[in-house]
Design a protein around this motif. Structure first.
Motif, mmCIF file in Angstrom:
data_model
loop_
_atom_site.group_PDB
_atom_site.id
_atom_site.type_symbol
_atom_site.label_atom_id
_atom_site.label_comp_id
_atom_site.label_asym_id
_atom_site.label_seq_id
_atom_site.Cartn_x
_atom_site.Cartn_y
_atom_site.Cartn_z
ATOM 1 N N ARG A 157 18.059 -11.433 46.885
ATOM 2 C CA ARG A 157 19.146 -11.926 46.031
ATOM 3 C C ARG A 157 19.667 -10.881 45.055
ATOM 4 O O ARG A 157 20.862 -10.833 44.778
ATOM 5 C CB ARG A 157 18.712 -13.196 45.297
ATOM 6 N N ASP A 158 18.798 -10.038 44.498
ATOM 7 C CA ASP A 158 19.251 -9.028 43.537
ATOM 8 C C ASP A 158 20.147 -7.980 44.191
ATOM 9 O O ASP A 158 21.195 -7.621 43.653
ATOM 10 C CB ASP A 158 18.057 -8.359 42.855
ATOM 11 N N ARG A 159 19.717 -7.481 45.357
ATOM 12 C CA ARG A 159 20.544 -6.506 46.079
ATOM 13 C C ARG A 159 21.871 -7.142 46.494
ATOM 14 O O ARG A 159 22.917 -6.519 46.410
ATOM 15 C CB ARG A 159 19.808 -5.983 47.312
ATOM 16 N N TYR A 160 21.798 -8.390 46.974
ATOM 17 C CA TYR A 160 23.013 -9.094 47.385
ATOM 18 C C TYR A 160 23.965 -9.248 46.198
ATOM 19 O O TYR A 160 25.159 -8.983 46.309
ATOM 20 C CB TYR A 160 22.664 -10.471 47.961
ATOM 21 N N PHE A 161 23.435 -9.646 45.052
ATOM 22 C CA PHE A 161 24.262 -9.834 43.861
ATOM 23 C C PHE A 161 24.905 -8.518 43.430
ATOM 24 O O PHE A 161 26.099 -8.465 43.133
ATOM 25 C CB PHE A 161 23.442 -10.438 42.726
ATOM 26 N N PHE A 196 23.381 -13.907 61.667
ATOM 27 C CA PHE A 196 23.490 -13.133 60.439
ATOM 28 C C PHE A 196 24.010 -11.767 60.858
ATOM 29 O O PHE A 196 23.767 -11.319 61.975
ATOM 30 C CB PHE A 196 22.129 -12.928 59.773
ATOM 31 N N SER A 197 24.685 -11.078 59.943
ATOM 32 C CA SER A 197 25.071 -9.702 60.225
ATOM 33 C C SER A 197 24.860 -8.838 58.993
ATOM 34 O O SER A 197 24.872 -9.330 57.864
ATOM 35 C CB SER A 197 26.536 -9.616 60.689
ATOM 36 N N VAL A 198 24.620 -7.573 59.261
ATOM 37 C CA VAL A 198 24.542 -6.545 58.220
ATOM 38 C C VAL A 198 25.232 -5.308 58.768
ATOM 39 O O VAL A 198 25.412 -5.168 59.978
ATOM 40 C CB VAL A 198 23.077 -6.186 57.831
ATOM 41 N N VAL A 199 25.623 -4.421 57.884
ATOM 42 C CA VAL A 199 26.204 -3.144 58.283
ATOM 43 C C VAL A 199 25.110 -2.093 58.161
ATOM 44 O O VAL A 199 24.347 -2.083 57.181
ATOM 45 C CB VAL A 199 27.428 -2.789 57.403
ATOM 46 N N ASP A 200 25.017 -1.213 59.143
ATOM 47 C CA ASP A 200 23.907 -0.258 59.210
ATOM 48 C C ASP A 200 23.817 0.705 58.028
ATOM 49 O O ASP A 200 22.773 1.316 57.801
ATOM 50 C CB ASP A 200 23.932 0.514 60.519
ATOM 51 N N CYS A 201 24.863 0.807 57.227
ATOM 52 C CA CYS A 201 24.848 1.739 56.096
ATOM 53 C C CYS A 201 23.860 1.326 55.002
ATOM 54 O O CYS A 201 23.593 2.114 54.095
ATOM 55 C CB CYS A 201 26.246 1.908 55.513
ATOM 56 N N ILE A 202 23.295 0.113 55.078
ATOM 57 C CA ILE A 202 22.322 -0.298 54.060
ATOM 58 C C ILE A 202 20.976 0.390 54.244
ATOM 59 O O ILE A 202 20.124 0.314 53.378
ATOM 60 C CB ILE A 202 22.142 -1.834 54.013
ATOM 61 N N GLY A 203 20.790 1.069 55.372
ATOM 62 C CA GLY A 203 19.559 1.810 55.620
ATOM 63 C C GLY A 203 18.593 1.030 56.500
ATOM 64 O O GLY A 203 18.584 -0.198 56.519
#
Length: 108
Positions: free
Chosen positions: A13-17, A48-55
């Protein structure tokens, strides 16, 4: 509705916020996970999806969250356009809008 994709974007939640600045406040992260679970329970194909730039470490944490929820995770590739291309698109759009306004096709 046949398909829902929820952009997870972060592993907590903190990273998302910090990343998304949701208008729904600090509980938005837990709520989006709950929403995805409800969609799946209703028989809607859900990812769910994420972009690979988050590591890779973040992606793996997100993969674990998705697995726990029983939802597929799709890792999208970051599309990195050179700044010059972005500026060219802005200029082209500005010219198009000016042309439409002068031709009476646009609204001021």
């Amino acid at each position: 509705v046949d398909f829902v994709n929820v952009s997870l974007n972060a592993s907590d939640r903190d990273r998302y916020f910090d990343l998304c600045r949701p208008v729904f406040g600090e509980d938005a992260y837990e709520e989006l996970i709950d929403f995805a679970k409800k969609c799946k329970a209703a028989g809607i194909a859900t990812t769910f999806s994420v972009v690979d730039c988050i590591g890779e470490k973040e992606v793996e944490k997100c993969r674990a969250i998705a697995k726990k929820a029983g939802i597929t995770l799709r890792v999208r590739e970051m599309i990195d356009e050179p700044e010059r291309d972005i500026e060219e698109k802005r200029l082209h759009l500005s010219e198009k809008v000016r042309t439409e306004l002068s031709d009476g096709r646009g609204s001021a």
